[in-house]
Design a protein around this motif. Structure first.
Motif, mmCIF file in Angstrom:
data_model
loop_
_atom_site.group_PDB
_atom_site.id
_atom_site.type_symbol
_atom_site.label_atom_id
_atom_site.label_comp_id
_atom_site.label_asym_id
_atom_site.label_seq_id
_atom_site.Cartn_x
_atom_site.Cartn_y
_atom_site.Cartn_z
ATOM 1 N N MET A 250 -5.215 1.524 2.973
ATOM 2 C CA MET A 250 -3.915 1.909 2.098
ATOM 3 C C MET A 250 -3.221 3.082 2.825
ATOM 4 S SD MET A 250 -5.460 1.196 -1.929
ATOM 5 C CE MET A 250 -7.257 2.062 -1.483
ATOM 6 N N VAL A 251 -4.145 3.922 3.005
ATOM 7 C CA VAL A 251 -3.395 5.189 3.745
ATOM 8 C C VAL A 251 -3.035 5.031 4.964
ATOM 9 C CG1 VAL A 251 -4.327 7.625 4.545
ATOM 10 C CG2 VAL A 251 -5.093 6.635 2.321
ATOM 11 N N ILE B 104 -7.257 11.906 2.765
ATOM 12 C CA ILE B 104 -6.697 11.218 1.656
ATOM 13 C C ILE B 104 -7.339 10.008 1.057
ATOM 14 C CG2 ILE B 104 -4.520 10.286 1.094
ATOM 15 C CD1 ILE B 104 -4.236 13.057 1.853
ATOM 16 N N SER B 105 -8.261 9.318 1.721
ATOM 17 C CA SER B 105 -8.769 8.092 1.271
ATOM 18 C C SER B 105 -9.832 8.566 -0.109
ATOM 19 C CB SER B 105 -9.513 7.335 2.245
ATOM 20 O OG SER B 105 -8.432 6.639 3.096
ATOM 21 N N THR C 94 0.215 3.745 4.679
ATOM 22 C CA THR C 94 1.242 4.761 3.967
ATOM 23 C C THR C 94 1.762 5.472 5.007
ATOM 24 O OG1 THR C 94 0.276 4.476 1.634
ATOM 25 C CG2 THR C 94 1.445 6.765 2.273
ATOM 26 N N TYR D 183 0.793 -1.195 -0.063
ATOM 27 C CA TYR D 183 0.041 -0.084 -0.033
ATOM 28 C C TYR D 183 0.607 1.358 0.131
ATOM 29 C CZ TYR D 183 -4.184 -2.929 1.088
ATOM 30 O OH TYR D 183 -5.286 -3.709 0.964
ATOM 31 N N SER E 162 3.140 7.516 -4.968
ATOM 32 C CA SER E 162 1.729 8.073 -5.331
ATOM 33 C C SER E 162 1.039 8.478 -3.987
ATOM 34 C CB SER E 162 0.917 7.806 -6.497
ATOM 35 O OG SER E 162 0.466 6.704 -6.006
ATOM 36 N N ARG E 163 0.776 7.552 -3.237
ATOM 37 C CA ARG E 163 0.122 7.832 -1.827
ATOM 38 C C ARG E 163 0.980 8.566 -0.993
ATOM 39 N NH1 ARG E 163 -1.408 2.060 -2.626
ATOM 40 N NH2 ARG E 163 -3.443 2.192 -3.418
#
Length: 293
Positions: A54-55, A38-39, A58, A8, A12-13
């Motif tokens: 995912m966030v 952010i999501s 990160t 994840y 880019s994230r």
């Protein structure tokens, strides 16, 4: 963990989280609020505890690498030790890939040394025959390193590696008609960013001094600590005396061609040999063409 092992934690994230904090009106923000901001709304589902994974992953990696900090109250903010150029709203985003590379090299970020070792291996390859996709990577890693492949043993891990190599400006992609997109080791933009640091005290350096400074700042290059480790452990990346690696040679020649540096040969100085893919050229000095007299 590391950015390679956390699928994840993509560039880019990382950039998205960084840019949000960089341009936020607040100096601090609650971690949960940052995650939701952010999501993408399309993956936010009511009562689904996994929609922010995912966030979340990160942000965890960014905290580990000291790009952002978190206080006892759960507020997150840009790392207090970040240099001013990374906190500058005008130039911070442009400098981010190069600064993250610098973070990866440090002893404090040893969890990300798996990426650094793979980047070192890639830059040690002959640029004309370097692997450009997973199948080629897997084959050459197995031949040169062994079955553990420096922990890049599957296509998912390779995808992360490719993303970060491109993001950190250690490689580029190009298209070939009938073949598709391919990757090649090319740190030209990375070395270009380093030029002011490399020539901080003089406009002209011997090429020996330039390579030494480059390898000290970015130890994945010729004679750097990670390059030496690669050779001692696997007998890969050995350089013939007075030769510059083909990848570094190609980058220096490109910088010379666009007029950012000038490669010269003078008397009474040690000569280094640059290989352009077809012929050998001998140089002793490099000048930084930045307008200084």
């Amino acid at each position: 963990m590391s950015v390679l092992k956390k699928a994840y934690a993509t560039p880019s994230r990382v950039r998205a989280v960084y840019r949000f904090l960089l341009h936020s009106d607040k100096s601090k923000i609650k971690r949960e609020d940052l995650e939701k901001s952010i999501s993408p709304l399309s993956i936010q589902r009511e009562n689904d505890k996994d929609y922010l994974d995912m966030v979340k992953e990160t942000i965890k990696e960014m905290i580990r690498m000291k790009l952002i900090d978190e206080d006892a109250e759960g507020n997150v903010f840009l790392g207090k030790d970040l240099p001013k150029e990374i906190k500058d709203k005008n130039i911070g985003n442009e400098n981010l890939p190069f600064y993250i590379s610098k973070l990866f090299f440090t002893k404090e970020n040893d969890e990300n040394h798996d990426f650094v070792r793979l980047a070192t291996w890639y830059l040690s390859q002959n640029f004309q025959h370097a692997p450009s996709n997973w199948e080629e990577f897997s084959k050459q890693l197995d031949e040169q390193i062994g079955s553990h492949k420096l922990e890049c043993g599957n296509n998912t891990r390779y995808g992360q590696l490719e993303d970060w190599l491109l993001f950190c400006r250690f490689a580029i992609k190009y298209s070939v008609k009938g073949v598709g997109t391919r990757m090649v080791p090319d740190p030209t933009l990375y070395i270009q960013w380093l030029l002011p640091q490399l020539f901080h005290d003089e406009k002209t350096l011997t090429i020996v001094t330039l390579i030494d400074r480059l390898s000290n700042i970015a130890p994945i290059f010729d004679h750097g600590t990670f390059r030496k480790e690669l050779f001692h452990k696997y007998k890969v990346g050995k350089l013939t005396e007075n030769y510059i690696s083909t990848v570094t040679s190609n980058a220096l020649l490109r910088l010379h061609e666009v007029g950012l540096i000038k490669l010269e040969r003078k008397a009474d100085a040690d000569t280094m040999i640059i290989y352009d893919g077809s012929s050998e050229m001998r140089y002793t000095h490099v000048s930084y063409q930045d307008g200084r007299e």
